[in-house]
Every structure is written in structure tokens, then in C-alpha cells.
Design a protein around this motif. Sequence first.
Motif, short mmCIF file in Angstrom:
data_model
loop_
_atom_site.label_atom_id
_atom_site.label_comp_id
_atom_site.label_asym_id
_atom_site.label_seq_id
_atom_site.Cartn_x
_atom_site.Cartn_y
_atom_site.Cartn_z
N ARG A 132 0.81 -1.22 0.00
CA ARG A 132 0.00 0.00 0.00
C ARG A 132 0.85 1.28 0.00
NH1 ARG A 132 -5.37 -0.88 3.74
NH2 ARG A 132 -5.89 -2.99 3.05
N ARG A 133 2.16 1.11 0.06
CA ARG A 133 3.08 2.25 0.16
C ARG A 133 2.63 3.19 1.27
NH1 ARG A 133 6.30 2.19 -4.66
NH2 ARG A 133 7.20 4.20 -4.06
N ALA A 134 2.43 2.62 2.44
CA ALA A 134 1.91 3.38 3.58
C ALA A 134 2.62 2.97 4.86
CB ALA A 134 0.40 3.14 3.72
N ASN A 135 2.98 3.96 5.64
CA ASN A 135 3.50 3.72 6.99
C ASN A 135 3.04 4.87 7.89
OD1 ASN A 135 5.17 5.83 6.25
ND2 ASN A 135 7.02 4.59 6.07
N GLY A 136 3.58 4.96 9.09
CA GLY A 136 3.13 6.00 10.00
C GLY A 136 3.35 7.39 9.48
N ALA A 137 4.50 7.62 8.85
CA ALA A 137 4.80 8.96 8.34
C ALA A 137 3.86 9.35 7.20
CB ALA A 137 6.25 9.02 7.87
N SER A 138 3.62 8.43 6.28
CA SER A 138 2.74 8.77 5.15
C SER A 138 1.31 8.99 5.64
CB SER A 138 2.78 7.66 4.09
OG SER A 138 2.20 6.47 4.57
N TRP A 139 0.88 8.22 6.66
CA TRP A 139 -0.47 8.43 7.20
C TRP A 139 -0.57 9.80 7.86
CZ3 TRP A 139 -2.65 9.79 11.76
CH2 TRP A 139 -4.04 9.71 11.82
N GLN A 140 0.41 10.15 8.68
CA GLN A 140 0.37 11.46 9.35
C GLN A 140 0.31 12.59 8.33
OE1 GLN A 140 2.99 12.34 12.74
NE2 GLN A 140 3.65 10.20 12.66
N ALA A 141 1.17 12.52 7.31
CA ALA A 141 1.22 13.60 6.32
C ALA A 141 -0.10 13.70 5.55
CB ALA A 141 2.39 13.38 5.37
N ALA A 142 -0.63 12.55 5.12
CA ALA A 142 -1.88 12.56 4.35
C ALA A 142 -3.04 13.07 5.19
CB ALA A 142 -2.16 11.16 3.81
N LEU A 176 -6.77 5.84 16.58
CA LEU A 176 -6.48 4.65 15.78
C LEU A 176 -5.40 3.80 16.43
CD1 LEU A 176 -6.66 6.32 12.27
CD2 LEU A 176 -8.29 4.69 13.24
N MET A 177 -4.45 4.43 17.11
CA MET A 177 -3.44 3.68 17.85
C MET A 177 -4.11 2.77 18.87
SD MET A 177 -0.42 5.22 20.30
CE MET A 177 -1.64 5.63 21.57
N ALA A 178 -5.16 3.27 19.51
CA ALA A 178 -5.84 2.49 20.55
C ALA A 178 -6.54 1.26 19.99
CB ALA A 178 -6.85 3.38 21.27
N THR A 179 -6.85 1.24 18.69
CA THR A 179 -7.49 0.06 18.11
C THR A 179 -6.52 -1.09 17.97
OG1 THR A 179 -7.00 0.56 15.77
CG2 THR A 179 -8.97 1.60 16.75
N GLY A 180 -5.23 -0.78 17.88
CA GLY A 180 -4.22 -1.82 17.72
C GLY A 180 -4.04 -2.31 16.30
N GLU A 181 -4.85 -1.81 15.37
CA GLU A 181 -4.72 -2.25 13.98
C GLU A 181 -3.48 -1.62 13.34
OE1 GLU A 181 -6.60 -4.56 12.46
OE2 GLU A 181 -7.54 -4.80 14.43
N PRO A 182 -2.75 -2.36 12.52
CA PRO A 182 -1.52 -1.81 11.95
C PRO A 182 -1.78 -0.58 11.09
CG PRO A 182 -2.10 -3.89 10.89
CD PRO A 182 -3.00 -3.75 12.07
N VAL A 183 -0.79 0.30 11.03
CA VAL A 183 -1.00 1.64 10.48
C VAL A 183 -1.34 1.61 9.00
CG1 VAL A 183 1.43 2.08 9.93
CG2 VAL A 183 -0.08 3.99 10.51
N HIS A 184 -0.88 0.62 8.25
CA HIS A 184 -1.16 0.63 6.80
C HIS A 184 -2.64 0.38 6.51
CE1 HIS A 184 -0.61 -3.75 7.38
NE2 HIS A 184 -1.36 -3.89 6.31
#
Length: 498
Positions: free
Chosen positions: A447-457, A483-491
Motif C-alpha cells: 500500500r506504500r503506507a506507513n506511520g509517516a505517510s499516514w500522518q502527512a496525508a 487509531l493507535m488504541a485500536t491496535g490495527e496496523p497503520v497501513h
Amino acid sequence: MGEKVAAVEFGLDDRQRHRDKLRQCLEGLGRLLEEKRFDRPRNLMGLEIELNLAGPDGMPSMMNAKVLERIASHDFQTELGQFNLEVNIVPHRLSGRVLDQLAEELRTGLSYADRKAREVGSRIVMIGILPTLGQDDLVPDNFSAADRYALLNEQVMAARGEDVSIDIAGVERLTCTARSICPEAACTSVQLHLQVTPGRFAAVWNAAQAVAAAQIAVGANSPFLFGRELWRESRPPLFVQSTDTRPPELQAQGVRPRTWFGERWIDSAYELFEENLRFFPPLLPISGDEDPLRVLDAGGVPRLDELVLHNGTVYRWNRPVYGIADGVPHLRVENRVLPAGPTVTDVLANTAFYYGLVRALAEEPRPVWTRLPFAAAADNFDAACRHGIDAVLRWPKGRNGGVARVPAVRLVREELLPLAAAGLDAWGVEPADRDRYLGVIEGRCRRRANGASWQAATYHAARDRGLDRHAALAATTRRYCELMATGEPVHTWPVGGA
């Protein structure tokens, strides 16, 4: 030594005595290595996570003393800033269901800590840099209440002789100055320890250096600092600049910074400890009463306190560590590359990727560091910090020669993930754990997604809805916490909604 120190003045005699003790410690380390006194292989790993505290509004919360008082556990400790905590997980054997065991321990510990933090109007946030931090938050008044932090600050600033300058040009540019090392407190990381024998140390350290860029590419989680969007992983340039003891003249002369990737592959652990003494003046010339050589002559094991203390003030991204457990000395590679968060699942995915990859690469018959110039590994690290999941890295082509430029996501999916899987198999990690956590890394690449890309988007989506910069960063932080509290991975996180 160094954990609890009084604010003291150091004179010339203190510094000379400390230098003498450091040389004795280094000689003692050499003797321990020659005499083969180190612990046998036990496949032990350790994990530390630095954390942030934020209020319900997403702003930093200077409450670590009150939170720690309520947590009342030695597993949680202070860090530099009053909005920081650190949690330490006891060493585990790298085998079986260790990843799921670690995940359960972390979820339990962090959930408990978060409940206690909420009692004082705060909460735990796992993130590389808290987006809402401002320059006014990073001042000496917000140091944690421990003498060692004030003492370290005094010595760094005295060595530097002028204000700390921060200049990071990324998506935007940030330039500012600080009158202390407080900006370092913005950086919260995950530290992965691996106990290794002296004979395996160099291979493991070289492998860790070679894969540091891939770790950052898939794990970046620090795109904002002081309200500016900078690098996808802004911790490394910030850490380099906030801990820099060199005035401009020494920088111009090529003197090395204390936060350092290194400049060559190594053949032994001793080389790194020796370099640390040769290149970096002691910051905290605190000397104990132990005579390490006399202890060795008597058949004992020296603590090497001065060497350990000095080693802790040289911030290599892969650091050598000397320790003693049950009266037996050991060596560890401490991997300090990764940012904290976003979730426990993400942290364990990064952990699995690192330990599997290092094991596989360290045992290759023709190691990657014999085919990849060290300068390329250092350039890769810089590129990954700048561009995160979109980085393009240099990597050896096949077995027979040449280095090619390849997108990080392709390198990870096609070459590094299979190696990491083989490495976890070699450790004896259960296939279910292996597949679950490496599957998270594969999902980020797909998905070309990680924590940094999610924060920026998510931040840009908030700006598009009309929020100003400050409000968009606060909204992004609050949504991150949800979303952190859900425990689901960031991507898998939906973008926007901040």
C-alpha cells in the motif's frame, strides 16, 4: 554510574583521571576478549520503547513524574523531557511464540500505563515525534527531574560554546536555535538489543548497518517537527544537530558528530569501543573506584563503568554495549534506528523484520557488506530518512557484482522479506508469528503506507477542510491516538477524519 549523579563541577584532575580510567577500561575489554571470557550464545533479545505523553487536546503533557508515581513499576522510567517515558521489556529468548508473547506483554503494560496517565489528564502516545510539540515546550524547565539530564546538558553546551542550531530542509524547512539539548527530547524511539558472542559481533553489526535504511523506509513515523513537515523520519537529523558538541570550526574541519552512522564496516566489537574513545572527548568525566586491570588479575569481571558511561554518550544508530549478567560479561548490538509506534502490532512487525533480516544476512556466505560500499549504506540511510516508504536505495545486484538503485518497497518485498523469513526460521520463531508480523511489513509495501505517510496525508486532508496549521496538527494527533488504541496496523488506517 551516570544513572544517579549529582550536579558537580569537573576540574582538570577529574578529566585526566577519567581519561586514564577509560584507557584502563579499554585495555580490560581487550583482555576479556583475548581470554574468551564472554557469555556463550543464548539467543537473547531485549526491547525498549520511548513514549510521549499528550493531553486530550493532543498537546504535549509535562506530567511524567505524576504518571510514573501512579504506574509504580520499575519497567517504566523517565526520559529527557517531562512529556517522555520509557518502558523496558525483560530479555526474551528469540524462539517459539516470542513475538506474540512480547505483543501481549506490551499491550498489557501500555494499557495499564495509559489508564494511570488518564488519571492525571494525560495519555500514552507511541510516535516518533509528537506533531504538536512546539519550541516553547523544549526548554530546560521541562527537563525531567534527574540530575543526570541537567549535567549532560551543561557538558554538551559547554563543549559546544554556543546555542544549538537546528536546520532541516525537507518538504518544508525548519531553522531555529536552542539554548540547551532539549530538542533531543522530541525524538522517541524503539531500541532493539541482541546479545551476541564476540566472534559474531562484527557480522551482526555490519548486517544491522546494511539494513538500517530498509528499517527506516518501512517504519518511518516522524514527519513533523515544530509545526513543519520535514523528512519522513525527522528524528535522525534532529538528533544529530541537538547532540552536536562541535562548534562550526570543528564541523568545518571534519570532526565527527556524536550522533553517527559510522564510516566503515568492522571486524570486531573492540574497534567500535576504541573509536568511541579516539574520536569523542568524554562528556561526563565521572570516575569510580574500580581498578579494572586489578579485578582481572584477581580472576574477576570488571564493570568497566567509565567505558560504559562514555559509550552511552556516543549515539551510534547501531551501538555496541558491554554488560554483565549473573557475573558473566556479554556484548550486545543495540539497534536505535526505529521510531516508536504507531501500534504494538507495528512495533512487533518492525522487530520481526529486523531480527530475521540480521540473522539471515550475518550468516550469508558472501555477506552483503562485502558487496555494498559503506558510503552507499550511509547514503541509503539518509535517503530513507528523507523519503520513507518512497525511498530509492542502492543494493548489490545478485551475487557477482555491481550496485543498482531500487525502490525500497521492491527491495523489501522481493529480497529482504524472504531473507527475514529465513532468519526467523533460523531463530526457531513459530511460522504463525513469522507470517503474521512480516505480513504487516509486506502490507505497508503493497500500500506504500506507513506511520509517516499516514500522518502527512491526514494532516493535508485537515488543511484541505480549512483547518489552520496548528489545528490540523492537533487534529491529526488526536486521530492518531484514536487509531493507535485500536491496535490495527497503520497501513490499514483510513486517511483523514482528523
